[in-house]
Scaffold this motif. Structure first.
Motif, PDB file in Angstrom:
ATOM      1  N   LEU A 288       0.836  -1.111   0.081  1.00 19.01           N
ATOM      2  CA  LEU A 288       0.171   0.034   0.004  1.00 19.01           C
ATOM      3  C   LEU A 288       0.880   1.263   0.037  1.00 19.01           C
ATOM      4  CD1 LEU A 288      -2.821  -0.795   2.507  1.00 19.01           C
ATOM      5  CD2 LEU A 288      -3.080  -0.646   0.068  1.00 19.01           C
ATOM      6  N   ILE A 289       1.880   1.091   0.737  1.00 19.20           N
ATOM      7  CA  ILE A 289       2.730   2.443   0.975  1.00 19.20           C
ATOM      8  C   ILE A 289       4.269   1.973   0.762  1.00 19.20           C
ATOM      9  CG2 ILE A 289       3.540   4.271   2.588  1.00 19.20           C
ATOM     10  CD1 ILE A 289       0.567   4.277   2.001  1.00 19.20           C
ATOM     11  N   PRO A 290       4.769   2.397  -0.478  1.00 17.22           N
ATOM     12  CA  PRO A 290       5.999   1.570  -0.805  1.00 17.22           C
ATOM     13  C   PRO A 290       7.247   2.505  -0.087  1.00 17.22           C
ATOM     14  CG  PRO A 290       5.174   2.689  -2.677  1.00 17.22           C
ATOM     15  CD  PRO A 290       3.980   2.572  -1.616  1.00 17.22           C
ATOM     16  N   PRO A 291       8.210   1.833  -0.046  1.00 15.55           N
ATOM     17  CA  PRO A 291       9.505   2.671   0.430  1.00 15.55           C
ATOM     18  C   PRO A 291       9.839   4.091  -0.266  1.00 15.55           C
ATOM     19  CG  PRO A 291       9.987   0.380  -0.081  1.00 15.55           C
ATOM     20  CD  PRO A 291       8.721   0.367  -0.670  1.00 15.55           C
ATOM     21  N   GLY A 292       9.922   4.898   0.758  1.00 21.33           N
ATOM     22  CA  GLY A 292      10.179   6.300   0.335  1.00 21.33           C
ATOM     23  C   GLY A 292       9.114   7.092   0.286  1.00 21.33           C
ATOM     24  N   THR A 293       7.792   6.652   0.529  1.00 21.70           N
ATOM     25  CA  THR A 293       6.806   7.453   0.353  1.00 21.70           C
ATOM     26  C   THR A 293       6.713   8.225   1.715  1.00 21.70           C
ATOM     27  OG1 THR A 293       5.535   5.930  -0.791  1.00 21.70           O
ATOM     28  CG2 THR A 293       4.119   7.314   0.362  1.00 21.70           C
ATOM     29  N   THR A 294       6.230   9.369   1.492  1.00 24.44           N
ATOM     30  CA  THR A 294       6.279  10.462   2.628  1.00 24.44           C
ATOM     31  C   THR A 294       4.644  10.470   2.900  1.00 24.44           C
ATOM     32  OG1 THR A 294       7.931  12.093   1.723  1.00 24.44           O
ATOM     33  CG2 THR A 294       6.088  12.830   3.434  1.00 24.44           C
ATOM     34  N   ILE A 295       4.453  10.262   4.365  1.00 28.94           N
ATOM     35  CA  ILE A 295       2.907  10.754   4.968  1.00 28.94           C
ATOM     36  C   ILE A 295       2.977  12.006   5.777  1.00 28.94           C
ATOM     37  CG2 ILE A 295       2.526   8.130   4.796  1.00 28.94           C
ATOM     38  CD1 ILE A 295       2.993   8.085   7.853  1.00 28.94           C
ATOM     39  N   LEU A 296       1.884  12.534   5.839  1.00 27.39           N
ATOM     40  CA  LEU A 296       1.661  13.688   6.991  1.00 27.39           C
ATOM     41  C   LEU A 296       0.699  12.869   7.767  1.00 27.39           C
ATOM     42  CD1 LEU A 296       1.869  16.322   7.717  1.00 27.39           C
ATOM     43  CD2 LEU A 296      -0.259  16.910   6.387  1.00 27.39           C
ATOM     44  N   ALA A 297       1.065  13.010   9.113  1.00 31.35           N
ATOM     45  CA  ALA A 297       0.385  12.000  10.209  1.00 31.35           C
ATOM     46  C   ALA A 297       0.070  13.014  11.190  1.00 31.35           C
ATOM     47  CB  ALA A 297       1.107  10.900  10.595  1.00 31.35           C
ATOM     48  N   GLU A 298      -1.296  12.757  11.527  1.00 27.90           N
ATOM     49  CA  GLU A 298      -1.703  13.478  12.728  1.00 27.90           C
ATOM     50  C   GLU A 298      -1.933  12.373  14.008  1.00 27.90           C
ATOM     51  OE1 GLU A 298      -5.040  16.894  13.286  1.00 27.90           O
ATOM     52  OE2 GLU A 298      -6.025  14.719  13.034  1.00 27.90           O
ATOM     53  N   VAL A 299      -0.684  12.428  14.842  1.00 24.66           N
ATOM     54  CA  VAL A 299      -0.579  11.504  15.662  1.00 24.66           C
ATOM     55  C   VAL A 299      -1.000  11.821  17.130  1.00 24.66           C
ATOM     56  CG1 VAL A 299       1.561  10.009  16.673  1.00 24.66           C
ATOM     57  CG2 VAL A 299       1.809  10.975  14.302  1.00 24.66           C
ATOM     58  N   PRO A 300      -1.658  10.825  17.754  1.00 26.33           N
ATOM     59  CA  PRO A 300      -2.118  11.088  18.966  1.00 26.33           C
ATOM     60  C   PRO A 300      -0.783  11.253  19.953  1.00 26.33           C
ATOM     61  CG  PRO A 300      -2.653   8.888  18.393  1.00 26.33           C
ATOM     62  CD  PRO A 300      -2.056   9.288  17.322  1.00 26.33           C
ATOM     63  N   LEU A 301      -1.209  12.139  20.921  1.00 28.31           N
ATOM     64  CA  LEU A 301       0.098  12.306  22.198  1.00 28.31           C
ATOM     65  C   LEU A 301      -0.463  11.442  23.206  1.00 28.31           C
ATOM     66  CD1 LEU A 301       0.625  16.232  21.754  1.00 28.31           C
ATOM     67  CD2 LEU A 301       1.970  14.172  20.993  1.00 28.31           C
ATOM     68  N   LEU A 302       0.391  10.971  23.830  1.00 29.97           N
ATOM     69  CA  LEU A 302       0.138  10.050  25.080  1.00 29.97           C
ATOM     70  C   LEU A 302       0.796  10.634  26.232  1.00 29.97           C
ATOM     71  CD1 LEU A 302       0.706   6.610  23.369  1.00 29.97           C
ATOM     72  CD2 LEU A 302      -1.283   8.020  23.371  1.00 29.97           C
ATOM     73  N   ASP A 303       0.438  10.215  27.370  1.00 31.08           N
ATOM     74  CA  ASP A 303       1.213  10.604  28.861  1.00 31.08           C
ATOM     75  C   ASP A 303       1.994   9.616  29.017  1.00 31.08           C
ATOM     76  OD1 ASP A 303      -0.339   8.730  30.120  1.00 31.08           O
ATOM     77  OD2 ASP A 303      -1.980   9.983  30.996  1.00 31.08           O
ATOM     78  N   ASN A 304       2.627   9.790  30.345  1.00 27.45           N
ATOM     79  CA  ASN A 304       3.780   8.721  30.687  1.00 27.45           C
ATOM     80  C   ASN A 304       3.051   7.310  31.100  1.00 27.45           C
ATOM     81  OD1 ASN A 304       6.483   8.663  30.979  1.00 27.45           O
ATOM     82  ND2 ASN A 304       6.428   8.424  33.259  1.00 27.45           N
ATOM     83  N   GLN A 305       1.854   7.562  31.006  1.00 31.54           N
ATOM     84  CA  GLN A 305       1.310   6.140  31.447  1.00 31.54           C
ATOM     85  C   GLN A 305       0.623   5.385  30.149  1.00 31.54           C
ATOM     86  OE1 GLN A 305       1.068   8.701  33.875  1.00 31.54           O
ATOM     87  NE2 GLN A 305       2.681   7.819  34.751  1.00 31.54           N
ATOM     88  N   GLY A 306       0.985   6.189  29.070  1.00 30.13           N
ATOM     89  CA  GLY A 306       0.523   5.553  27.760  1.00 30.13           C
ATOM     90  C   GLY A 306      -0.808   5.892  27.367  1.00 30.13           C
ATOM     91  N   LYS A 307      -1.617   6.869  28.223  1.00 23.29           N
ATOM     92  CA  LYS A 307      -2.850   7.293  27.934  1.00 23.29           C
ATOM     93  C   LYS A 307      -3.044   8.314  26.946  1.00 23.29           C
ATOM     94  CE  LYS A 307      -4.326   4.310  30.844  1.00 23.29           C
ATOM     95  NZ  LYS A 307      -5.116   3.048  30.727  1.00 23.29           N
ATOM     96  N   PHE A 308      -4.264   8.357  26.001  1.00 26.60           N
ATOM     97  CA  PHE A 308      -4.478   9.345  25.035  1.00 26.60           C
ATOM     98  C   PHE A 308      -4.812  10.791  25.702  1.00 26.60           C
ATOM     99  CE2 PHE A 308      -7.595  11.231  22.223  1.00 26.60           C
ATOM    100  CZ  PHE A 308      -6.754  12.014  21.432  1.00 26.60           C
ATOM    101  N   THR A 309      -3.888  11.782  25.488  1.00 32.35           N
ATOM    102  CA  THR A 309      -4.093  13.041  26.171  1.00 32.35           C
ATOM    103  C   THR A 309      -5.341  13.811  25.588  1.00 32.35           C
ATOM    104  OG1 THR A 309      -2.628  14.299  24.791  1.00 32.35           O
ATOM    105  CG2 THR A 309      -1.905  13.033  26.673  1.00 32.35           C
ATOM    106  N   GLY A 310      -5.793  13.419  24.534  1.00 35.48           N
ATOM    107  CA  GLY A 310      -6.834  14.315  23.791  1.00 35.48           C
ATOM    108  C   GLY A 310      -6.074  15.233  22.667  1.00 35.48           C
ATOM    109  N   LYS A 311      -4.917  15.396  22.633  1.00 35.44           N
ATOM    110  CA  LYS A 311      -4.214  16.283  21.834  1.00 35.44           C
ATOM    111  C   LYS A 311      -3.505  15.479  20.675  1.00 35.44           C
ATOM    112  CE  LYS A 311      -3.558  19.711  25.497  1.00 35.44           C
ATOM    113  NZ  LYS A 311      -2.642  20.411  26.273  1.00 35.44           N
ATOM    114  N   TYR A 312      -3.128  16.100  19.834  1.00 38.29           N
ATOM    115  CA  TYR A 312      -2.252  15.588  18.535  1.00 38.29           C
ATOM    116  C   TYR A 312      -1.108  16.364  18.277  1.00 38.29           C
ATOM    117  CZ  TYR A 312      -6.661  12.902  18.095  1.00 38.29           C
ATOM    118  OH  TYR A 312      -8.016  12.173  18.299  1.00 38.29           O
ATOM    119  N   GLU A 313      -0.322  15.772  17.360  1.00 34.67           N
ATOM    120  CA  GLU A 313       0.822  16.387  16.550  1.00 34.67           C
ATOM    121  C   GLU A 313       0.896  16.019  15.322  1.00 34.67           C
ATOM    122  OE1 GLU A 313       4.171  16.196  18.908  1.00 34.67           O
ATOM    123  OE2 GLU A 313       4.729  14.124  18.343  1.00 34.67           O
ATOM    124  N   MET A 314       1.219  16.775  14.554  1.00 31.69           N
ATOM    125  CA  MET A 314       1.513  16.472  13.068  1.00 31.69           C
ATOM    126  C   MET A 314       2.996  16.352  12.850  1.00 31.69           C
ATOM    127  SD  MET A 314      -1.374  16.727  11.556  1.00 31.69           S
ATOM    128  CE  MET A 314      -1.139  16.803   9.817  1.00 31.69           C
TER     129      MET A 314
END
Length: 372
Positions: A288-314
């Protein structure tokens, strides 16, 4: 060419149909409850993400590594990389992508609502010795050659029972069977021999040809760890609380076994043989996504216990690795080297949005799945 794209699009639709009945875990970064996407890759012109990428320098470093180590891979995606650099200099606003002739194709995700799965992997640092001594008694092996006596390599239980003894395959001895197992799961590690010499990179060399079976799933099925609490840390905690015999029995439920080869003064490389930059590279399903392909990802931010904070970073990231468990609309984000990276990688099993970025030149170079 159109037939090739049609094959990939059909494959993506099958994956989506198989995943369509899955629940959408809102506590793990689910983006959408409605707004179903009807195709694996939807041309959206401008992503509806609010933030700018946070890792421009890391992305530039990753592109630099590609240009130095794999000129052919760089040449295939050069137009897109250069267009992205120009876009970042101009302010990296989503609405400016088309101004720089960058097309953005949103991935439909594992549930057809744009929820793409993110997991994490890292490079451990393993403590070991050159010879068997005291607590350092768990061998790391090189890949066996073909012999008349061994037409098929033994499974994990057989190897633990000594099936490879006497073949001279031992590369080092660690003080933890679990650390060895985690090293196999990650596919490589740096080894610290404790003698003041530089760390040695143990790269993936091959495996025994047996199917991979998740020990995490085994613990869930045995009601040892709740499904919602499963993580690498949960597995490690379970092994710390049980006897060596019980730990060995658990690990033996995964018959697959990985072998290594030492590489002195070597950086961590993915399947594309390019040095990986933390959080700027991912493992992907290359159909689906071959080597070298660039993705722009909206990644969820986690706290130190691995819980989703409700925030994202690109983040801008490049597909440079693969993984046996990385199929369909799923990316494994490389987190880096050592315990801190392992802590982050161990918790990641969350969802966010992804846009595949490409220019017309990349399409001409046979970037699959995005031309509809």
């Amino acid at each position: 060419m159109k037939g090739r794209w049609a094959k990939y699009v059909l494959g993506g639709l099958i994956i989506a149909l198989l995943a369509g009945c899955e629940s959408r875990p809102t506590d793990k970064g689910q983006q959408y409850k409605d707004g179903k996407l009807t195709q694996p890759f939807a041309l959206v012109n401008n992503p509806n993400a609010k933030n700018k990428p946070v890792n421009g320098q890391d992305f530039a470093q990753q592109v630099s590594e590609i240009s130095k180590v794999s000129p052919s891979l760089y040449a295939k995606h050069r137009e897109t990389y250069q267009a992205i650099f120009q876009w970042m200099v101009s302010g990296a606003e989503g609405v400016q992508l088309t101004k720089h002739k960058i097309n953005a194709y949103q991935m439909e995700g594992v549930d057809n609502f744009g929820n793409v799965q993110f997991t994490g992997y890292y490079t451990p640092v393993i403590h070991a010795r050159h010879t068997k001594q005291g607590e350092f008694k768990y061998p790391l092996y090189s890949m066996p050659g073909k012999t008349k006596k061994m037409r098929r390599l033994p499974d994990r239980a057989g190897i633990y029972a000594g099936a490879l003894d006497g073949l001279g395959l031992e590369l080092a001895y660690s003080n933890s069977l679990v650390d060895n197992f985690m090293m196999e799961v990650q596919g490589s590690a740096y080894v610290d021999f404790g003698d003041g010499t530089p760390l040695v990179f143990f790269a993936y060399s091959g495996k025994n040809g047996r199917a991979y079976h998740s020990v995490g799933k085994v613990l869930i099925d045995r009601n040892e760890v709740p499904r919602e609490e499963m993580s690498m840390q949960a597995i490690k905690k379970w092994t710390d609380e049980h006897s060596e015999a019980e730990v060995r029995e658990l690990l033996e439920q995964n018959p697959s076994f990985v072998f290594f080869k030492p590489r002195h003064s070597a950086p961590v490389k993915g399947a594309s043989a390019v040095p990986l930059v933390a959080k700027a590279s991912v493992a992907s399903d290359k159909t689906l996504i071959p080597p070298g392909t660039t993705i722009l990802a909206e990644v969820p931010l986690l706290d130190n216990q691995g819980k989703f904070t409700g925030k994202y970073e690109m983040r801008l990231m490049i597909a440079l690795d693969v993984g046996g468990a990385i199929k369909g609309h799923h990316f494994d984000i490389y987190q880096g080297v050592g315990d801190e990276a392992g802590h982050a990688a161990g918790f990641y099993n969350h969802y966010g949005r992804v846009w595949v970025l490409s220019t017309p030149a990349d399409i001409a170079n046979d970037l699959p799945s995005v031309k509809l």
